[in-house]
Enzyme design. Structure first.
Site, PDB file in Angstrom:
ATOM      1  N   SER A 148     -85.990 -39.213 -11.440  1.00  0.00           N
ATOM      2  CA  SER A 148     -87.106 -39.915 -11.770  1.00  0.00           C
ATOM      3  C   SER A 148     -88.077 -39.429 -10.923  1.00  0.00           C
ATOM      4  O   SER A 148     -87.782 -39.133  -9.812  1.00  0.00           O
ATOM      5  CB  SER A 148     -87.047 -41.583 -11.970  1.00  0.00           C
ATOM      6  N   TYR A 161     -84.842 -50.018  -9.597  1.00  0.00           N
ATOM      7  CA  TYR A 161     -84.942 -48.640 -10.298  1.00  0.00           C
ATOM      8  C   TYR A 161     -85.108 -47.576  -9.130  1.00  0.00           C
ATOM      9  O   TYR A 161     -84.247 -46.336  -9.212  1.00  0.00           O
ATOM     10  CB  TYR A 161     -85.994 -48.613 -11.248  1.00  0.00           C
ATOM     11  N   LYS A 165     -82.521 -44.693  -8.427  1.00  0.00           N
ATOM     12  CA  LYS A 165     -82.862 -43.050  -8.782  1.00  0.00           C
ATOM     13  C   LYS A 165     -83.076 -42.203  -7.380  1.00  0.00           C
ATOM     14  O   LYS A 165     -82.779 -41.071  -7.451  1.00  0.00           O
ATOM     15  CB  LYS A 165     -84.275 -42.899  -9.437  1.00  0.00           C
TER      16      LYS A 165
END
Ligand code: NAP
Ligand code: GCO
Length: 288
Positions: A148, A161, A165
């Site tokens: 990401s 997150y 990632k």
């Protein structure tokens, strides 16, 4: 000697895309099927698997789908064994399943943090571990991870997150380091901001019909001034799954319309009238 286009074909390969009932996973699977792969996918519940199976049927793709939680090692081992029995060992794995929680870090509970890390980082570890032994035996294999922008950049509210990632970027490099000697390539796709249900809350129109401030912000950060489409990711996915990329290993390749290259412009300077309206069908808000 086979031609260059033949190197992009996946005939006879078994490709497992996790969480591929819709969104980016469905797009990767559709592209793989077009170049000859047998598609297998899992999702978190029966409803999603049914939805996926009917999508694949509509697209003329004969896919195998089953419920399997990527955070549960026993589920994953059973899924991999079932696929092996039906179609043979998995040649290509895309660790696509992912979740996000947009909550300021000081308000995020440990349980919420753990949930994101479990799905987005531990899931790829569990699924990769389950397919690697057969790839080693076969002397070839491809693993593609879903990184990401948050593998490189931070932003308010996405601490878990971003940590997951960022960790996934390093897991990519480590799988490459440990198993490259067996002709196994592990690379990652780093999508920018792509119009899928996961990003729908960031694109929702305001009550007065104006653009969501984040929508304006992200277009002002993107030289292409638009959100990515799932089709934008299909070419790279096929490339990384195919023999055409056999000497590319441990890389994260970003498909972001230029975000990581650009400092961005003042969002208020964007000429909104020139921007294309997003498809209404993309704006399906999921619970976070
Ligand atoms: P998505 O629409 O949320 O699809 C992911 C799928 O994974 C969903 O079907 C989801 O089910 C499923 N899933 C969630 N937890 C699971 C579990 N424990 N086991 C199995 N399946 C599970 O995501 P997307 O937008 O297509 O994105 C796919 C991947 O790319 C994700 O890893 C995402 O983080 C990453 N990515 C997306 C973007 C973007 O702009 N869209 C950008 C960069 C990276 P539920 O619907 O029930 O959650
Ligand atoms: C966000 C998240 C995701 C993005 C994506 C960017 O900013 O809320 O980072 O929703 O879609 O992962 O690459």
């Amino acid at each position: 000697m086979s031609g260059i286009l033949d190197k992009f074909r996946l005939d006879g390969k078994v490709a497992w895309i996790t969480g591929a009932s819709y969104g980016l996973g469905l797009a990767y699977a559709t592209a793989f099927a077009e170049v000859g792969a047998r598609i297998v996918f899992n999702d978190i519940n029966e409803e999603l698997v049914e939805r996926g199976l009917s999508e694949y049927k509509k697209l003329g793709i004969e896919a195998y789908g089953a419920v399997c939680d990527v955070t549960k090692e026993e589920d994953v081992e059973k899924f991999v064994a079932d696929v092996k029995e039906k179609y043979g060992p998995i040649d290509i794995l895309v660790n696509n399943a992912g979740i996000i929680k947009r909550i300021p870090m000081t308000e995020m509970t440990l349980a919420q943090w753990n949930q994101v890390i479990d799905v987005d980082l531990t899931g790829p570890f569990i699924c990769s571990k389950a397919v690697l032994p057969d790839m080693i035996k076969k002397g070839e294999g491809k693993i593609i991870n879903a990184c990401s922008m948050m593998s490189e950049l931070g932003r308010e509210t996405v601490s878990a997150y971003a940590a997951a990632k960022g960790g996934l970027k390093m897991l990519t490099k480590n799988i490459c380091s440990e198993y490259g000697q067996y002709n196994i390539q592990c690379n990652a796709i780093g999508p920018g901001y792509i119009a899928t249900p996961q990003t729908a809350p960031l694109r929702e129109k305001q009550a007065d019909g104006s653009m969501h401030p984040f929508d304006r912000f992200i277009r002002s950060k993107t030289p292409a001034q638009r959100w990515g489409k799932t089709e934008d990711l299909m070419g790279l996915a096929v490339f990384l799954a195919s023999p055409a990329s056999d000497f590319i290993n441990g890389q994260v390749i970003y498909i972001d319309g230029g975000i990581l290259a650009y400092i961005g412009q003042d969002p208020s300077a964007l000429d909104v009238s020139k921007l294309q309206a997003e498809e209404e069908s993309d704006i399906v808000v999921k619970d976070e």
